[in-house]
Design an enzyme around this catalytic site. Structure first.
Site, PDB file in Angstrom:
ATOM      1  N   GLU A 162      -5.447  10.079   4.081  1.00 34.28           N
ATOM      2  CA  GLU A 162      -5.810  10.940   5.197  1.00 34.28           C
ATOM      3  C   GLU A 162      -4.820  12.075   5.394  1.00 34.28           C
ATOM      4  OE1 GLU A 162      -2.781   8.418   6.359  1.00 34.28           O
ATOM      5  OE2 GLU A 162      -4.753   7.480   6.404  1.00 34.28           O
ATOM      6  N   LEU A 205      -9.138   3.823  11.024  1.00 32.94           N
ATOM      7  CA  LEU A 205      -9.751   2.680  11.695  1.00 32.94           C
ATOM      8  C   LEU A 205      -8.966   2.298  12.947  1.00 32.94           C
ATOM      9  CD1 LEU A 205     -11.917   0.477  11.744  1.00 32.94           C
ATOM     10  CD2 LEU A 205     -10.457  -0.893  10.247  1.00 32.94           C
ATOM     11  N   ASP A 229       0.820  -1.213   0.000  1.00 32.84           N
ATOM     12  CA  ASP A 229       0.000   0.000   0.000  1.00 32.84           C
ATOM     13  C   ASP A 229       0.856   1.266   0.000  1.00 32.84           C
ATOM     14  OD1 ASP A 229      -2.375  -1.378  -0.042  1.00 32.84           O
ATOM     15  OD2 ASP A 229      -2.628  -1.367   2.127  1.00 32.84           O
ATOM     16  N   GLY A 230       1.967   1.235   0.723  1.00 30.50           N
ATOM     17  CA  GLY A 230       2.844   2.402   0.750  1.00 30.50           C
ATOM     18  C   GLY A 230       3.391   2.726  -0.624  1.00 30.50           C
TER      19      GLY A 230
END
Length: 258
Positions: free
Chosen positions: A118, A162, A45-46
């Protein structure tokens, strides 16, 4: 074998991703990013976020099909070198609109950066942060005493948000999550869900005594005085997923994982 569409291939510098890249190049023809109609990204994901930010910076926005050779891989598809042509042809595309962070430091410098997952404000020292919070131009919290606060998109709501006990937002909900990190005052405030048309602004109270950094995905700005966050509708990113592992279904399933 040649894939019908012109794709560029990029890979994380990890050994596993580099080996996967070499394997794909043995069996497929790829083009340079500037000539590509789409991108295949190998990593976690990074690395996916890094690839998307690079395209935003270079104004070369193309659909991205990621394959997981990292740790979590929530934004990625399963790594399978076989049948790649069919997977790309059948992939389901999701549009993601990033946030825009405009931060002003205590020295008066202004830094703007997109954020796909985010924007986070985080205390820099042992001192708690004290923040004034505005939503839609109105002060909604005079003084939020906390370790930090997060503004998350639906795509990012299953990540840091989350972990901080923030809500999971379905794709297409047109909402943003505003989630505090270890809030002390107001003691009972656990965050808010806001329309994604809402402009959210933070003012750091006592910025010299209680320094705060602002992070847009992976880019950090230290010693901020004010931070404005809004959805940047001028930018649109496209992520491609196998139909059986589409992003909207993944996010929906996360709500039932205990």
């Amino acid at each position: 074998m040649t894939i019908d569409r012109k794709y560029a291939l990029v890979a994380s510098p990890t050994e596993e991703a580099q080996e996967a890249e070499a394997l794909l190049r043995e069996h497929h023809d790829f083009v340079d990013l500037k000539d590509a109609e789409g991108v295949i990204a190998l990593g976690g994901d990074g690395f996916m976020l890094q690839t998307l930010h690079q395209m935003l910076a270079e104004h070369r926005i193309k659909p991205v099909f990621g394959m997981n050779l990292g740790t979590v891989g929530f934004l990625m598809n399963e790594w399978r070198p076989v049948g790649l042509e069919k997977r790309l042809a059948q992939a389901k595309t999701f549009t993601v609109t990033p946030l825009r962070m405009d931060a002003v430091t205590v020295d008066g410098d202004t830094v703007s950066s997109p954020a796909i997952n985010e924007v986070s404000l985080l205390r820099e020292t042992r001192q708690t942060a004290k923040l004034e919070v505005k939503a839609g131009g109105n002060v909604v919290i005079d003084e939020l005493v906390c370790d930090g606060v997060i503004v998350a998109t639906p795509a990012g709501s299953t990540a840091y948000n989350l972990s901080a006990r923030g809500p999971i937002l379905p794709m297409g909900s047109n909402m943003l999550a505003l989630t505090p990190i270890s809030p002390f005052r107001p003691r009972r405030w656990r965050g808010a869900i806001l329309p994604d048309t809402t402009r959210i602004a933070f003012r750091v109270l006592e910025p010299l005594k209680r320094p705060v950094s602002a992070v847009a995905d992976q880019r950090e700005v230290r010693d901020v005085a004010t931070v404005d966050v809004h959805l940047d509708t001028s930018l649109t990113l496209s992520l491609m997923f196998d139909p059986e592992h589409a992003l909207d279904e993944r996010i929906a399933r996360e709500q039932f994982i205990v």
